[in-house]
Design an enzyme around this catalytic site. Structure first.
Site, PDB file in Angstrom:
ATOM      1  N   THR A   1       0.819  -1.211   0.000  1.00 24.91           N
ATOM      2  CA  THR A   1       0.000   0.000   0.000  1.00 24.91           C
ATOM      3  C   THR A   1       0.852   1.260   0.000  1.00 24.91           C
ATOM      4  OG1 THR A   1      -1.549   1.297   1.351  1.00 24.91           O
ATOM      5  CG2 THR A   1      -0.106  -0.210   2.516  1.00 24.91           C
TER       6      THR A   1
ATOM      7  N   TYR B   1      -1.974   0.439   9.913  1.00 25.57           N
ATOM      8  CA  TYR B   1      -2.195  -0.267   8.649  1.00 25.57           C
ATOM      9  C   TYR B   1      -0.944  -0.195   7.783  1.00 25.57           C
ATOM     10  CZ  TYR B   1      -3.775  -1.039   3.860  1.00 25.57           C
ATOM     11  OH  TYR B   1      -3.885  -1.483   2.568  1.00 25.57           O
TER      12      TYR B   1
END
Length: 326
Positions: free
Chosen positions: A114, A138
Site C-alpha cells: 500500500t 495499517y
C-alpha cells in the site's frame, strides 16, 4: 495460490489470472470475502492464511509455484483504534504464509502492499525510493511484511514483488466482480451507494488540507488495471527468478474528494448529499504515485485510466448487487 481471492481486489486478480490461462486455488476465510465472488474456474479452500497445516496442504495438493497475497485488513481508521488486529491479520498472518511458502518450495510471491507505507510523503508524486514512515498501523503492518519478504528472499530461493497500491476503485467491466463489502470505506464505493439510495450521504473527512480545494487528494486506479499488473508482475518474477521488486501501482495523477464527488454527480445525474466532518486519524493530505518504475519494469499498460469510466463501472456493479439482493 491467491489469498483473499474472495475479496474485492483478490477476486479481480483471480479473474485476470484465469483469463490469462493460469490454474488458481483461492485461500480465503470468508470473514470479509464471499464464496460467490470466486470464479467457478478456481478452487476455493476456506481457511485462514495463518493455518499453516491447511495452507501447506493446499500448496502441495495444487503444485503451487506462486502466491499472490491479498488477505488482510484494510481500513486505516480501524487500524488506529485497533492496531493489534492489524498486526495479527496483516503482519503475523503474513509471516505464517511466507514460512509456508518457503517450507513448501514456492518460488514466487506477490504482495498486496500500500501507499500507506510512505506515511506523509516528502514529495508528490511519491517514488519507491522515498522514505517509508507510516503514520498509521495499517501502513506499518504492510511495511513490516515488505521487510520480511526482503529478508526471506535474501536467505531462500524465492523472489517477490511488493505492489504498493494507491486508491483502488471501480469494478470488472464485464460485471463479474466488484466491491461488495458492507460498510466499505472507499470513497467511490461509498459515493455510488449514496447515488443509488443505499446511503443517505457521503462524509467528507477534512476540508482544511493543504490541497487545491481543502479536501484530500488521491491517485485512483481501476481494479482491473491493478489485477492486470499482478499478472504482469508474476510473468516478470518467473522470467527473472533472481530479481525482486517493490513498485507503485497508480496512474500518477490525483483527484480531490470534492472532484470525485462532482464526477459521481455528473455520471449518475444525482446530487449526493455531502456531510463535512473533521479529518480522520492517519490520513495524509495527498498521495499520488510516481509510476515510472512499474511502467519501465513490468509489461503493463493501463487501459482504464479514466475517472468517469471508473465511476461508471462501480455504479454498474452497485446496481447489479441490488438486482442480486446483496
Amino acid at each position: 495460490m491467491v489469498t483473499g481471492g474472495a475479496g474485492y481486489i483478490g477476486s479481480h486478480a483471480v479473474l485476470a489470472l484465469l483469463d490469462a490461462g493460469h490454474e488458481v486455488v483461492v485461500v480465503d476465510n470468508l470473514v470479509t470475502g464471499f464464496d460467490w465472488a470466486v470464479d467457478d474456474r478456481a478452487t476455493l479452500v476456506q481457511c485462514d492464511v495463518a493455518d499453516e497445516g491447511r495452507v501447506r496442504a493446499a500448496i502441495r495438493g495444487h503444485n503451487v509455484d506462486a502466491i499472490l497475497h491479498f488477505a488482510g485488513s484494510v481500513v486505516v481508521p480501524e487500524s488506529v483504534s485497533d492496531p493489534l488486529k492489524y498486526y495479527r491479520n496483516n503482519t503475523a498472518a503474513s509471516r505464517s504464509l511466507i514460512e509456508s511458502a518457503v517450507v513448501e518450495g514456492v518460488k514466487h510471491f506477490i504482495f498486496s502492499s500500500t501507499a500507506a507505507t510512505y506515511g506523509t510523503p516528502v514529495r508528490t508524486p511519491v517514488a519507491e525510493g522515498d522514505p517509508t514512515v507510516p503514520i498509521n498501523p495499517y501502513g506499518m503492518s504492510k511495511l513490516m511484511t515488505e521487510v520480511m519478504l526482503r529478508d526471506v528472499a535474501a536467505a531462500h530461493p524465492i523472489n517477490f514483488c511488493a505492489l504498493r497500491y494507491f486508491n483502488v476503485a471501480g469494478a470488472d467491466p464485464q460485471g463479474r466482480s466488484g466491491q461488495s463489502t458492507a460498510g466499505a470505506t472507499h470513497l467511490i464505493k461509498v459515493a455510488v451507494e449514496a447515488a443509488t439510495g443505499r446511503r443517505s450521504h457521503v462524509s467528507v473527512f477534512g476540508t482544511d488540507f493543504d490541497t487545491r480545494d481543502g479536501t484530500g487528494v488521491r491517485d485512483y486506479i481501476h481494479v482491473t488495471d491493478l489485477a492486470a499488473a499482478h499478472v504482469a508482475a508474476l510473468d516478470l518474477l518467473r522470467a527473472k527468478p533472481t530479481e525482486s521488486h517493490t513498485l507503485n501501482c497508480g496512474y500518477g495523477r490525483g483527484f480531490s474528494v470534492a472532484e470525485v464527488l462532482d464526477a459521481v454527480d455528473r455520471v449518475t445525474n444525482v446530487t449526493i448529499e455531502r456531510k463535512l466532518e473533521g479529518r480522520r486519524a492517519g490520513d495524509p493530505a495527498e498521495l499520488i504515485s510516481d509510476n515510472r518504475a512499474i511502467m519501465a519494469t513490468v509489461d503493463w499498460t493501463p487501459k482504464h485510466d479514466d475517472l468517469n469510466g471508473i465511476i461508471t463501472d462501480a455504479l454498474a456493479w452497485e446496481r447489479k448487487l441490488a438486482e442480486m439482493g446483496r
